[in-house]
Structures are given as C-alpha cells and as structure tokens.
Design an enzyme around this catalytic site. Sequence first.
Site, PDB file in Angstrom:
ATOM      1  N   CYS A 338       0.891  -1.187   0.047  1.00  9.74           N
ATOM      2  CA  CYS A 338       0.019   0.028   0.039  1.00  9.74           C
ATOM      3  C   CYS A 338       0.803   1.349  -0.046  1.00  9.74           C
ATOM      4  CB  CYS A 338      -0.997   0.028   0.968  1.00  9.74           C
ATOM      5  SG  CYS A 338      -0.799  -0.946   2.578  1.00  9.74           S
ATOM      6  N   ARG A 367       7.145 -11.041   5.396  1.00 12.07           N
ATOM      7  CA  ARG A 367       7.038 -10.847   6.668  1.00 12.07           C
ATOM      8  C   ARG A 367       7.590 -11.888   7.536  1.00 12.07           C
ATOM      9  NH1 ARG A 367       0.369  -9.886   5.769  1.00 12.07           N
ATOM     10  NH2 ARG A 367       0.565  -8.261   4.363  1.00 12.07           N
ATOM     11  N   GLN A 385       1.520 -10.817  -3.146  1.00 12.66           N
ATOM     12  CA  GLN A 385       0.103 -10.508  -2.819  1.00 12.66           C
ATOM     13  C   GLN A 385      -0.542  -9.981  -3.870  1.00 12.66           C
ATOM     14  OE1 GLN A 385       0.075  -7.568   0.200  1.00 12.66           O
ATOM     15  NE2 GLN A 385      -1.614  -8.706   1.450  1.00 12.66           N
ATOM     16  N   ASP A 387      -2.458  -7.698  -4.808  1.00 12.90           N
ATOM     17  CA  ASP A 387      -2.792  -6.405  -4.056  1.00 12.90           C
ATOM     18  C   ASP A 387      -3.454  -5.427  -5.074  1.00 12.90           C
ATOM     19  OD1 ASP A 387      -3.406  -5.434  -1.568  1.00 12.90           O
ATOM     20  OD2 ASP A 387      -1.087  -5.002  -1.308  1.00 12.90           O
ATOM     21  N   HIS A 389      -5.324  -1.072  -4.824  1.00 14.78           N
ATOM     22  CA  HIS A 389      -5.732  -0.069  -4.038  1.00 14.78           C
ATOM     23  C   HIS A 389      -6.586   0.952  -5.200  1.00 14.78           C
ATOM     24  CE1 HIS A 389      -2.444  -1.761  -1.622  1.00 14.78           C
ATOM     25  NE2 HIS A 389      -3.259  -1.172  -0.776  1.00 14.78           N
ATOM     26  N   LYS A 468     -13.289  -3.795   7.461  1.00 11.90           N
ATOM     27  CA  LYS A 468     -12.903  -4.718   6.117  1.00 11.90           C
ATOM     28  C   LYS A 468     -14.032  -5.722   5.933  1.00 11.90           C
ATOM     29  CE  LYS A 468      -9.894  -7.738   8.811  1.00 11.90           C
ATOM     30  NZ  LYS A 468      -8.493  -8.848   8.664  1.00 11.90           N
ATOM     31  N   HIS A 514      -8.500  -1.206   0.084  1.00  7.59           N
ATOM     32  CA  HIS A 514      -7.625  -1.997  -0.263  1.00  7.59           C
ATOM     33  C   HIS A 514      -8.075  -3.267  -0.547  1.00  7.59           C
ATOM     34  CE1 HIS A 514      -4.429   0.152   2.198  1.00  7.59           C
ATOM     35  NE2 HIS A 514      -5.587   0.806   2.869  1.00  7.59           N
TER      36      HIS A 514
END
Length: 643
Positions: A338, A367, A385, A387, A389, A468, A514
């Site tokens: 992000c 991570r 990921q 991902d 946005h 979320k 997200h």
Amino acid sequence: MNNKVKIILPDGKEKCIEKGTSLRKIAEQISMSLAKNAVAGKVNGKLVDISCAVSEESHIELLTLDSEEGLNVMRHTAAHILAQAVERLYGKGNVQFGIGPVIEHGFYYDMKCQVSINQSDLVKIEKEMQNIIQENIPIRSYELSLEEAQTYFKKKKQSYKVELLESIPANEAITIYEQRDFSDSCRGPHLPSTGYVKAFHLTKLAGAYWRGDSNNEMLQRIYGIAFARKKDLDAHLHFLEEAEKRDHRKLGKQLELFMFSEEAPGMPFYLPNGQIIRQELEQFSREAQLKAGYQEVRTPLLMNQQLWEESGHWDHYHENMYFSEVDHTNFALKPMNCPGHMLMYKQKLRSYRDLPIRLAEFGQVHRHEYSGALNGLLRVRTFCQDDAHIFVREDQIEAEMEKAIHLIDEVYGVFGFSYTVELSTRPENSMGEDAAWQMSEQALANVLERIDLPYQVNEGDGAFYGPKIDFHIKDALGRSHQCATLQLDFQMPEKFDLTYVNADNEKQRPVVIHRAIYGSIDRFFGILIEHFAGAFPLWLAPVQAVILPVSSVHQPYAAQLEDTFKAAGIRIEADCREEKLGLKLREAQMKKIPYIFVIGNEEEEKQTINVRKYGEKQSQSLSIMEVQKILQKEIAEKAIRHV
C-alpha cells in the site's frame, strides 16, 4: 422464610425450585431423558458442572453431548482420562503433567515421562483409557486455597503444576478434580463420571516446549480426538485420512511443484511445474482485473524506514518486518504494497474526474513469521500478494465496493469455491476518528445488504486503518480459508496527504479501498493443491497431456503428435522411455496428468489417439482434430475437475 428461587429456561419458561437444587436434579424434574443425557450446564451464562447447586434466581441451560459446549466438556474429561491412564501405566511419580486443554475436535496433554513414550505406545494408553471409561469412575471436585494447592502438588512432585499456581492471585481458590486415583487442578467443568466419554482415539505424539517457550525444556504432547458417536469419530478419521492424502506439502514434492531450503527458511522455491501454475493464476487474475478497469503497476521491494513510519506500519507492524541499512539509512523489505501505491497516486495532481483510480500489483512482500508457525505454502515468510488500491471519492465508495465484490465472486466461481463473508469492525489498536470509522463500517454494511450477501459481524477484527470485509472460501473437505479482503481506509490518505481537486477547484481527500482476491498467491496455491488433491483443472495443469507410445516404432508418430499439440498451445510431453506401457501409465496417473494419449499400430494407421482422462477407467479412440478441440474448449472454459 422463602426457600424457593426462580429459574428461567432457554425457551423462556420459568420454574420455581428449592434453593440449593443441583442442575442434575433440575434435569430430572424436566425429564428423565434429559437427566440421563445432561453432562454439564450453564448458570447465567457461566459453564458449570452438572452437580452445581442453584441458590438464587438464574438463567439455566442444561447441556448434552449434542451441543458443542457439552462435547468440549467431554473432550476436557478425556484429557484427564488420558493423564490418568499414563500415570497408571508408567507409575505415580514417574510422570509430571503440564497442561491438558480442549482443542478443535479433541484434546491433548503435555507431560514428561521418565520412560519415553513412542507412537506405538498409544495403543496401550488408549486401551487403559477404555478401562477407565468402563469403570465409570465418579468425578468430583473440591476447592483448596492457593497455599494448600501448592503444598498438595509439591507432595505429588508435580513441579509444572506448582509453577502454574505461581501465576494465580493469592486470594483465588483452586479447584481440584478427582477421579479415584487421579487428581488435577482445573477450572472445569467435567463430566459426572468417566463413563460418559463416548468415542475417542489417540492420534499422534509431538514435542512441545513447556509454556510454549523454546528456552524451556521439551515435553511430550499426546493428541486425541473425541466425539459423541462412533460414526462421528469414523467420519473425522476418514477426513484426517483424506486430508493427509491431500497435504499440499506431500503433493508438492510428489508433483515437483515447489521446495524449501535451509538457505532461505520459510521462503518457497518454485520448480518448473509449480511456476507454470503460478503464472496461470496470475494471468487469469490479470485478465479479469484489466476487464474491470485496473491498471497494473510494480513498486520496489526495499523502501526506507521513514516511509513505514509515515504509513503507520512502523508503529503497528515493525516487529514483523525485515530491515537493512543502505548509505547510513535504515530500509525495510516491504510487508505490504500500500505505501508504494500511495506514492504513485501522489506523484501528480489529480482531478475528481480521474477517480476512481484502480492500481493493481502482484507484489512480493516479506513478513517475519516464527519458525514454529511456518506451514508449507500456507504460512511463509515471503509471498506474492495480488494487491490493489482503489482511490475513490466518498460518493463512489459503495459502488466500487460492489464492483470489487462481483470481481471476487467471478474469480472464486471459476475454482468452484463457495464462501462466507465477515464484516470486521474497529480493533483496539487503531488509527483515526470515531466518525470516520462509523461511516466506514456503515458503508460496508450498506453494500452487503444492498446486494443481499449474508454476512457475520466480527467485532474488533478490522485492520488498524479501517474496517474490512473478509471472504472465507470452503475447500473440497469443507475447511474454511480466509483469502479475499476489502478494506476501507480514511487514514492512509491523511498520512500521505493525498488530495484531488473537486468540481469547485478545492482540494479534497480521496478514500482508499484495499483489495485482494487470492490474498497470498502462494497460500492460495497451497489451498488449490489440497482442494483438487493435486489433480488440477486442465487450464492449470503443468503437463496437460502425455503421449505414451506402445513401443519404440511408434516414437515418430508420438513426436508428430507432440509438435501438433504444442503448436495448438497444449502443454504436452511424449514419454518415449524404453519402459513397459503399464509402468508409464501408472507414473502418469501418479503425476495426475489430466489426459493420457496411448498410441500403437492402430492409432498410427488411422491417425487417431486412444484417449484416457485422469480418474477414469474407460478410454476412447478419437481423431487428432477432435482431441485438440476437446482440450482447447476445456482450457478456454476453465472447466473444473473435482477429485
């Protein structure tokens, strides 16, 4: 003096009883059947033994083994019976006991035995447990002061129990549960007697550090499962057997999909077969996103610490991040994509007409996970990921959330996944004003209700920057996996000072959604391996077809077929080894290759193929063109194969 008290039953009915009446007696007053089957109860919501006396007005619930809570009481007692059986077999004073809690479907007990217990010993321990159950030993409880309990367990030479008592407040009474020659400190509740334990099985042995601390000594942990009926136990054992067959770590090795190495703990290496599937998953998602108006981007793996402080990740997540120093500046490997997307949005002036802006990335993130938590592809230290946005105006939030939900539904439909939905609200450790959180949570609820998508509220489980919607997919064995997520964020645009110019030429803050569909592609891959038991749909299969010539004289025809199908976009191989056909057939089955083409004299003469599909015994003879069309159609339609 009034010696009566009122109790309220779950159906709202009220009843007067004598003060001090036990739950067992109350069950008898209701029905003898209930009295026979009740194993525990709840008084004003608190779980208690069936012997518990009621002395004031209370809401009463009586529990049988048909309830999850009643079943867990039985599992708790089964853990005590396990400890009692081990003590009987190996002798008092020869076994020190740690903890023996209830877990999903069963129980375990941690212990240190002077004689090491082996997997083969579980049979005799189980037999002794059956003896204890058949003895139908009454289970009674009594209280001791903390000091009395410490003295009690010191005399029994149970040092782990003494250590556990040290963390309990001095004024708290300790409950001891006793079943003839065995006793244990425990909050309870427990069954009335050992005979109430029904179907159980000891499953495995494992090592476990005392109190979960690797600095402490290793104890032996014995696991068991327990159910109210033998048929339920048998069904679960079948489930475990099937889960073992589908274990993605085992299949990953068998099918040569991925590997791990001590040189990079918790970080997967994708072998050629696995990389093909990864690429297909990415390409499918990429095409779906492009149709839905997303723009694909890529951001750096390494960004400086100041960025992560600005985003809020430093305060909420730095213990899970990897760091390095470059040119006397601290940098971090990104744990999320992000912040990079925020910088991309900010790199030029934006107008209200530009929104929504949908940025998508297949971003590699890192991570730190504890080594004990690592689990094949399902829990790793680096993963990709999928991902996205979405930068929106406030008036666009609900419409964009709805579009994202439809995209998730479309993708999951291709894999045959059903799913459930959770709306997760503000956690304790969060950023932002109450008003923004309330508005965000209401917006998500509005979308779910408008499209008539059932959901449960998961209080306090939102991200630190916003509420979320989480999607939990169900695999072929009925297991639930949280993958897709939609998160509404008013905080990060504030942190990065993101703006757009509205119709009145004034600066406004956008809102960020997200969005992830697979979540972690690596984890989703692991789930797919187990969901399909390694027998992937044709469009995903690394090798879609294999050609097996009956003898070496048919190899030129095999080479011709291989070239023809490769030119048509089919991933195909010809197995021309000098081996028996039966062996090559078995190996193709073991590799779970969707189509097997056998060719001999007749096939070469007629320019046909003998076609056999994975999992089917029957085969059929078809022309080359027919087979090509069948495969191309199945690939284009992304047809699902259930195994």
